[in-house]
Write a protein that holds these residues in place. Structure first.
Motif, PDB file in Angstrom:
ATOM      1  N   ASN A 156       0.869  -1.176   0.000  1.00 57.82           N
ATOM      2  CA  ASN A 156       0.000   0.000   0.000  1.00 57.82           C
ATOM      3  C   ASN A 156       0.902   1.220   0.000  1.00 57.82           C
ATOM      4  O   ASN A 156       1.957   1.213   0.613  1.00 57.82           O
ATOM      5  CB  ASN A 156      -0.875   0.059   1.258  1.00 57.82           C
ATOM      6  CG  ASN A 156      -1.919  -1.023   1.302  1.00 57.82           C
ATOM      7  OD1 ASN A 156      -2.189  -1.681   0.307  1.00 57.82           O
ATOM      8  ND2 ASN A 156      -2.512  -1.212   2.448  1.00 57.82           N
ATOM      9  N   ALA A 157       0.472   2.248  -0.696  1.00 53.10           N
ATOM     10  CA  ALA A 157       1.248   3.492  -0.714  1.00 53.10           C
ATOM     11  C   ALA A 157       0.332   4.648  -1.076  1.00 53.10           C
ATOM     12  O   ALA A 157      -0.661   4.470  -1.773  1.00 53.10           O
ATOM     13  CB  ALA A 157       2.382   3.400  -1.725  1.00 53.10           C
ATOM     14  N   ILE A 158       0.660   5.825  -0.597  1.00 53.20           N
ATOM     15  CA  ILE A 158      -0.059   7.030  -0.976  1.00 53.20           C
ATOM     16  C   ILE A 158       0.595   7.542  -2.237  1.00 53.20           C
ATOM     17  O   ILE A 158       1.822   7.683  -2.308  1.00 53.20           O
ATOM     18  CB  ILE A 158       0.013   8.086   0.152  1.00 53.20           C
ATOM     19  CG1 ILE A 158      -0.680   7.534   1.400  1.00 53.20           C
ATOM     20  CG2 ILE A 158      -0.598   9.399  -0.297  1.00 53.20           C
ATOM     21  CD1 ILE A 158      -0.550   8.412   2.622  1.00 53.20           C
ATOM     22  N   SER A 159      -0.216   7.817  -3.249  1.00 53.25           N
ATOM     23  CA  SER A 159       0.353   8.267  -4.516  1.00 53.25           C
ATOM     24  C   SER A 159       1.000   9.634  -4.345  1.00 53.25           C
ATOM     25  O   SER A 159       0.618  10.418  -3.486  1.00 53.25           O
ATOM     26  CB  SER A 159      -0.736   8.339  -5.587  1.00 53.25           C
ATOM     27  OG  SER A 159      -1.686   9.317  -5.242  1.00 53.25           O
ATOM     28  N   THR A 160       1.976   9.885  -5.179  1.00 54.76           N
ATOM     29  CA  THR A 160       2.652  11.177  -5.124  1.00 54.76           C
ATOM     30  C   THR A 160       1.847  12.199  -5.911  1.00 54.76           C
ATOM     31  O   THR A 160       1.252  11.865  -6.935  1.00 54.76           O
ATOM     32  CB  THR A 160       4.073  11.087  -5.713  1.00 54.76           C
ATOM     33  OG1 THR A 160       3.969  10.597  -7.050  1.00 54.76           O
ATOM     34  CG2 THR A 160       4.950  10.174  -4.893  1.00 54.76           C
ATOM     35  N   PRO A 161       1.808  13.438  -5.456  1.00 56.59           N
ATOM     36  CA  PRO A 161       1.065  14.453  -6.181  1.00 56.59           C
ATOM     37  C   PRO A 161       1.728  14.758  -7.533  1.00 56.59           C
ATOM     38  O   PRO A 161       2.937  14.571  -7.699  1.00 56.59           O
ATOM     39  CB  PRO A 161       1.115  15.682  -5.273  1.00 56.59           C
ATOM     40  CG  PRO A 161       2.063  15.370  -4.187  1.00 56.59           C
ATOM     41  CD  PRO A 161       2.400  13.920  -4.238  1.00 56.59           C
TER      42      PRO A 161
END
Length: 79
Positions: free
Chosen positions: A43-48
């Motif tokens: 799981n990861a938060i996408s980069t802006p």
């Protein structure tokens, strides 16, 4: 009436309240599975988007619209 949510790991129903100490998870097991997915980077938060990416997408969109408008006859704009 208590709010019911789904456990993000196993999709079981969970009461959102004091009776569910692991909310939004149904159990410590599901909580730890989720933590493991984050720690292994499954799981990861996408980069802006960068400013360059945003402008590139906007420029491509503008060019696409201009091409569609160029295909229309002049009478289209006079009606």
């Amino acid at each position: 009436m208590p709010t019911i949510v789904q456990c993000p790991t196993c999709k079981n129903d969970v009461v959102w309240g004091e009776t569910s100490p692991f909310r939004p998870f149904c159990s410590k097991r599901c909580q730890l599975i989720d933590l493991g997915e984050w720690s292994s980077e499954s799981n990861a938060i996408s980069t802006p988007l960068t400013t360059e990416q945003k402008h590139g997408d906007a420029q491509a969109f503008i060019e696409e619209v201009e091409a569609m408008l160029a295909q229309n006859e002049d009478s289209f704009f006079k009606e």
